[in-house]
Design a protein around this motif. Structure first.
Motif, PDB file in Angstrom:
ATOM      1  N   ALA A 134     -11.966  -7.848   1.182  1.00  0.00           N
ATOM      2  CA  ALA A 134     -10.914  -7.110   0.481  1.00  0.00           C
ATOM      3  C   ALA A 134      -9.779  -8.007  -0.018  1.00  0.00           C
ATOM      4  N   THR A 168     -10.122  -9.968  -3.451  1.00  0.00           N
ATOM      5  CA  THR A 168     -10.112  -9.289  -4.766  1.00  0.00           C
ATOM      6  C   THR A 168      -8.773  -9.498  -5.468  1.00  0.00           C
ATOM      7  N   GLN A 180     -13.355   6.734  -0.388  1.00  0.00           N
ATOM      8  CA  GLN A 180     -12.383   6.027  -1.228  1.00  0.00           C
ATOM      9  C   GLN A 180     -12.009   4.678  -0.607  1.00  0.00           C
ATOM     10  N   ILE A 181     -11.753   4.670   0.700  1.00  0.00           N
ATOM     11  CA  ILE A 181     -11.400   3.418   1.370  1.00  0.00           C
ATOM     12  C   ILE A 181     -12.574   2.445   1.334  1.00  0.00           C
ATOM     13  N   GLN A 182     -13.765   2.943   1.604  1.00  0.00           N
ATOM     14  CA  GLN A 182     -14.945   2.071   1.571  1.00  0.00           C
ATOM     15  C   GLN A 182     -15.174   1.469   0.191  1.00  0.00           C
ATOM     16  N   SER A 183     -14.791   2.202  -0.845  1.00  0.00           N
ATOM     17  CA  SER A 183     -14.996   1.704  -2.213  1.00  0.00           C
ATOM     18  C   SER A 183     -14.101   0.508  -2.520  1.00  0.00           C
ATOM     19  N   THR A 184     -13.044   0.312  -1.710  1.00  0.00           N
ATOM     20  CA  THR A 184     -12.148  -0.835  -1.919  1.00  0.00           C
ATOM     21  C   THR A 184     -12.627  -2.081  -1.194  1.00  0.00           C
ATOM     22  N   VAL A 185     -13.692  -1.939  -0.410  1.00  0.00           N
ATOM     23  CA  VAL A 185     -14.229  -3.063   0.366  1.00  0.00           C
ATOM     24  C   VAL A 185     -15.404  -3.664  -0.398  1.00  0.00           C
ATOM     25  N   PRO A 186     -15.323  -4.914  -0.827  1.00  0.00           N
ATOM     26  CA  PRO A 186     -16.417  -5.505  -1.592  1.00  0.00           C
ATOM     27  C   PRO A 186     -17.784  -5.408  -0.903  1.00  0.00           C
ATOM     28  N   ASP A 236     -12.337  -8.449   6.752  1.00  0.00           N
ATOM     29  CA  ASP A 236     -12.082  -7.263   5.923  1.00  0.00           C
ATOM     30  C   ASP A 236     -13.139  -7.026   4.862  1.00  0.00           C
ATOM     31  N   SER A 272       0.849  -1.189   0.000  1.00  0.00           N
ATOM     32  CA  SER A 272       0.000   0.000   0.000  1.00  0.00           C
ATOM     33  C   SER A 272       0.883   1.237   0.000  1.00  0.00           C
TER      34      SER A 272
END
Length: 257
Positions: free
Chosen positions: A254, A257, A212-218, A251, A150
């Protein structure tokens, strides 16, 4: 998970979001608690908030990076309760959000000291006690940062990769002794640590960073500390009696993915 009733549970980072939620969950199962944190005031507040009688709770202000403090929190727990059945090796520090080329050495060292040295020292001294007992369960907090890269989080990423290695090694070294060692890997959990990360990324645009962070969580949302606590309880219980050397992600998908 009736097997947790009357167990002695030692938790570092006990005043933080995940530590506090996990302490509460164990308390509801009838466990005795030894809570360790560097923030003495927050620790006392947590101790007062939990619905636990004085004979079933101990709060210890300690620095997990200092071996003398680690020896002391283990010793004081044994003096009060006689044993440690479960160790949630949970204390951690996120550090600054900076690219490696901008990260100063002292900041890097501080993250490694808490997240790696603190975990190692806890393992060292608790394993010794548990092997003497012939039983015990240790759960290290890893984070999915132990399995990914990251940008801007190099120190934290490196530290959590190290904890993955410590967890696997300790599990193999203790296999057959009655002591199990596993990891839990939370990510995007709604805690003060995540709030600090949001601010470190962009103090002026916290809401945008959060989106933005939430958008990376399926699953499309932040997790709750209580959701991590339930996985810790499982790993601590007799229901996980054949589980060691494993890490369980919490997670929202996450890592898938």
């Amino acid at each position: 998970m009736d097997s947790l009733h009357d167990k002695v549970v030692l938790i570092t980072g006990g005043a933080g979001g995940i530590g506090k939620a996990t302490a509460s969950a164990f308390a509801k199962k009838g466990a005795s608690l030894a809570l360790v944190d560097l923030n003495g005031q927050a620790l006392e507040e947590v101790g007062q908030e939990l619905d636990v009688s004085d004979d079933k709770i101990l709060t210890i202000r300690a620095d997990v990076t200092k071996e003398a403090d680690v020896e002391r929190y283990v010793r004081e727990t044994k003096e009060k309760f006689g044993r440690v059945d479960v160790f949630f090796n949970n204390a951690g520090f996120e550090g600054p959000f900076k690219f490696l080329k901008e990260l100063d050495y002292d900041s890097f060292q501080k993250v490694m000291s808490v997240n790696v040295n603190g975990v190692f020292l806890g393992l060292k001294h608790v394993i010794n006690m548990m092997e003497e007992q012939g039983s015990g369960s240790i759960i290290n907090t890893i984070s999915n940062a132990g399995f990914i890269g990251s940008a801007g989080m190099g120190a934290y990423i490196a530290s959590k990769h190290a904890v993955v290695g410590l967890t696997k090694t300790a599990a193999l070294e203790c296999a057959g002794t009655g002591v199990r060692i596993n990891g839990v890997a939370p990510a995007a959990i709604d805690t003060t640590m995540l709030s600090n990360i949001e601010k470190n990324i962009s103090a002026d645009n916290v809401e945008e960073v959060r989106k933005q962070i939430q958008s990376t969580v399926p699953m499309g949302r932040y997790g709750l500390p209580e959701e991590v606590a339930q996985v810790v309880l499982f790993l601590a219980s007799d229901e996980a009696s054949f589980v060691t050397g494993a890490t369980y992600p919490v997670d929202g998908g996450a890592l898938a993915t």
